[in-house]
Every structure is written in C-alpha cells, then in structure tokens.
Design a protein around this motif. Structure first.
Motif, PDB file in Angstrom:
ATOM      1  N   ASP A  54       0.818  -1.216   0.000  1.00 24.84           N
ATOM      2  CA  ASP A  54       0.000   0.000   0.000  1.00 24.84           C
ATOM      3  C   ASP A  54       0.852   1.268   0.000  1.00 24.84           C
ATOM      4  O   ASP A  54       0.522   2.258  -0.658  1.00 24.84           O
TER       5      ASP A  54
ATOM      6  N   VAL B 107      -0.133   3.573  -3.499  1.00 24.51           N
ATOM      7  CA  VAL B 107      -0.904   4.820  -3.584  1.00 24.51           C
ATOM      8  C   VAL B 107      -0.267   5.804  -4.561  1.00 24.51           C
ATOM      9  O   VAL B 107      -0.900   6.232  -5.537  1.00 24.51           O
TER      10      VAL B 107
ATOM     11  N   GLY C  34      -5.761   4.494  -6.491  1.00 24.82           N
ATOM     12  CA  GLY C  34      -5.041   5.252  -5.476  1.00 24.82           C
ATOM     13  C   GLY C  34      -5.889   5.521  -4.256  1.00 24.82           C
ATOM     14  O   GLY C  34      -5.424   5.408  -3.115  1.00 24.82           O
ATOM     15  N   ILE C  35      -7.165   5.866  -4.479  1.00 27.55           N
ATOM     16  CA  ILE C  35      -8.081   6.103  -3.361  1.00 27.55           C
ATOM     17  C   ILE C  35      -8.275   4.824  -2.549  1.00 27.55           C
ATOM     18  O   ILE C  35      -8.236   4.831  -1.311  1.00 27.55           O
TER      19      ILE C  35
ATOM     20  N   TYR D 145      -6.271   2.173  -2.384  1.00 26.11           N
ATOM     21  CA  TYR D 145      -5.049   1.841  -1.658  1.00 26.11           C
ATOM     22  C   TYR D 145      -4.985   2.626  -0.345  1.00 26.11           C
ATOM     23  O   TYR D 145      -4.542   2.103   0.683  1.00 26.11           O
ATOM     24  N   GLY D 146      -5.410   3.885  -0.390  1.00 30.16           N
ATOM     25  CA  GLY D 146      -5.433   4.685   0.829  1.00 30.16           C
ATOM     26  C   GLY D 146      -6.385   4.129   1.866  1.00 30.16           C
ATOM     27  O   GLY D 146      -6.085   4.094   3.069  1.00 30.16           O
TER      28      GLY D 146
ATOM     29  N   PHE E  89      -5.005   1.067   3.597  1.00 27.18           N
ATOM     30  CA  PHE E  89      -4.028   1.325   4.655  1.00 27.18           C
ATOM     31  C   PHE E  89      -4.669   1.205   6.036  1.00 27.18           C
ATOM     32  O   PHE E  89      -4.137   0.539   6.932  1.00 27.18           O
TER      33      PHE E  89
END
Length: 229
Positions: free
Chosen positions: A170, A174, A186-187, A189-190, A193
């Motif tokens: 992660d 991102v 990307g969102i 992956y955030g 986290f």
C-alpha cells in the motif's frame, strides 16, 4: 460484439476519469479485505473476480508488472481458497498464527531479492510502464508485484504477517496508482491502509489464543518433581 468492452471505458468519478474495470475491481478488492479480516473463506472467490477486473485495468495503462500481479493473485487465490476450506473443515474455523522467525526472515529476503530481480527483468524487457521508464518506477512496479506474491502466500498460510506485506504494498501502491492515472486505485489503496491496520490488530489478538507470537517468551518447563500448590 464484445460483451466486456465496457470495462475498458472511463467515467467521471468526482471529476476524475476512472476505468470501469479499475472501479469494479477495487470494489471487489475492498470487499475481499473485509471478508479476510473476518476470516471468511468466501474472500478468496471475491478476490479472484476483483483480480480479473484489475487485470483489464492494468493492461489499459500498460502496467505489465501489475497485470502479472493479478494473474499471480488468481492462481494463489485458488490455492488459498482450497487451503482455507481444508483448515476450516478440520478446525471448525480458520485458525491464524504468527510466522516463525525463520519464516519471517525468508519472507523479508524474498521481498528484497524478488523486487531487485523482477525490476531488472522488467527494465531489460521494457515491460513496465513505457520503454525507457525510470528505474524508480520500474522498481515500484516490481515491489508491488513481489509484495503481493508474499502477501498471498502468507494469507494462504494464515500468517498474521500477511497484513504487514499488504501494508508494504500500500505504501508504494498509492503514489504509483495516482502517477499511472488509476485514480480510483489510489483512493482504494489509501482506504486499504487503515483496513490493514485493523486487520493486523484483529488477527494478532486472535492469534494470542491460538499460537505464541515469536516475540513472546516461551514458558520455562518445570523441573521434575516440582511441588504444586
């Protein structure tokens, strides 16, 4: 003509261009993490469906390493699915535990060596991003691929450390997804986290009743003939 061509089309997601394949694949990926946190066997087929969609998304933006990663996930998920089903049939539930220190060292070494070897291969073949892509981008691509393989293996073995492998993925995933214009990835992956942090806490707590973490001291055996109160 082609029933699944729409997966290659984009739509506007709060002003960001997002591929349908990227969107649907990541929805399945989020659901997979939720189900894995609950140690449900159904997390595996859900992961396979998500990886098929993300494979299409990666090919759209020429992320060869990430595309290969999805193929590895599909293969590993099939094995993990069978492993978890067998464990649940034998134990009544999916039992999780910490990996031994030798296993941890092996996983760490595989992460570093695998990233270097795969990165060199992708760079030599110009299979990552675009011909002449900088080393840092290629190594990021290789890091995500290698980390995913390690995470999938650890998840199938029901190691708590599988969450740490996803955390490593992660942290690189991102910025790489945003740089590759896979904005929804990307969102997600955030979001991953924070879900991974919850997964570490949950599996670690459960493992305390099922296995001794490597960092915990082992109880000393009582001498023979010791008196009990």
């Amino acid at each position: 003509m082609h029933a699944f061509d729409w997966l290659n089309h984009q739509f506007s997601f709060f002003g960001l261009p997002v591929y349908w394949s990227d969107f649907i694949g990541n929805i399945f990926a989020l659901l997979t993490v939720v189900l894995a946190l609950k140690r449900l066997v159904i997390s595996w087929p859900v992961q396979i469906l998500g990886s098929i969609c993300l494979l299409v998304a990666s090919l759209n933006v020429h992320l060869t390493g990430n595309a290969g990663r999805q193929i590895i996930i599909i293969v590993a998920a099939t094995w993990g699915w069978a492993t978890w089903r067998r464990n649940k049939a034998n134990e009544g539930t999916v039992v999780v535990s910490w990996a031994s220190w030798p296993a941890r060292l092996a996983l760490g070494a595989a992460m570093v060596v695998g990233t270097g070897v795969l990165g060199a291969f992708l760079k030599a073949m110009n299979w990552s991003f675009y011909p002449g892509a900088p080393w840092w981008m290629v190594l990021c691509d290789a890091w995500i691929f290698t980390g995913t393989v390690i995470a999938m293996y650890s998840q199938a073995r029901r190691y708590v450390e599988f969450w740490f492998a996803w955390l490593a993925v992660d942290l690189v995933g991102v910025p790489l997804a945003v740089h590759s214009h896979l904005y929804f990835s990307g969102i997600v992956y955030g979001i991953f986290f924070f879900m991974v942090l919850a997964g570490i806490r949950d599996w670690a707590a459960r493992s305390q009743n099922e296995a001794t973490p490597p960092t915990s001291p082992r109880p000393e055996p009582e001498p023979e003939g010791a008196l009990h109160a």
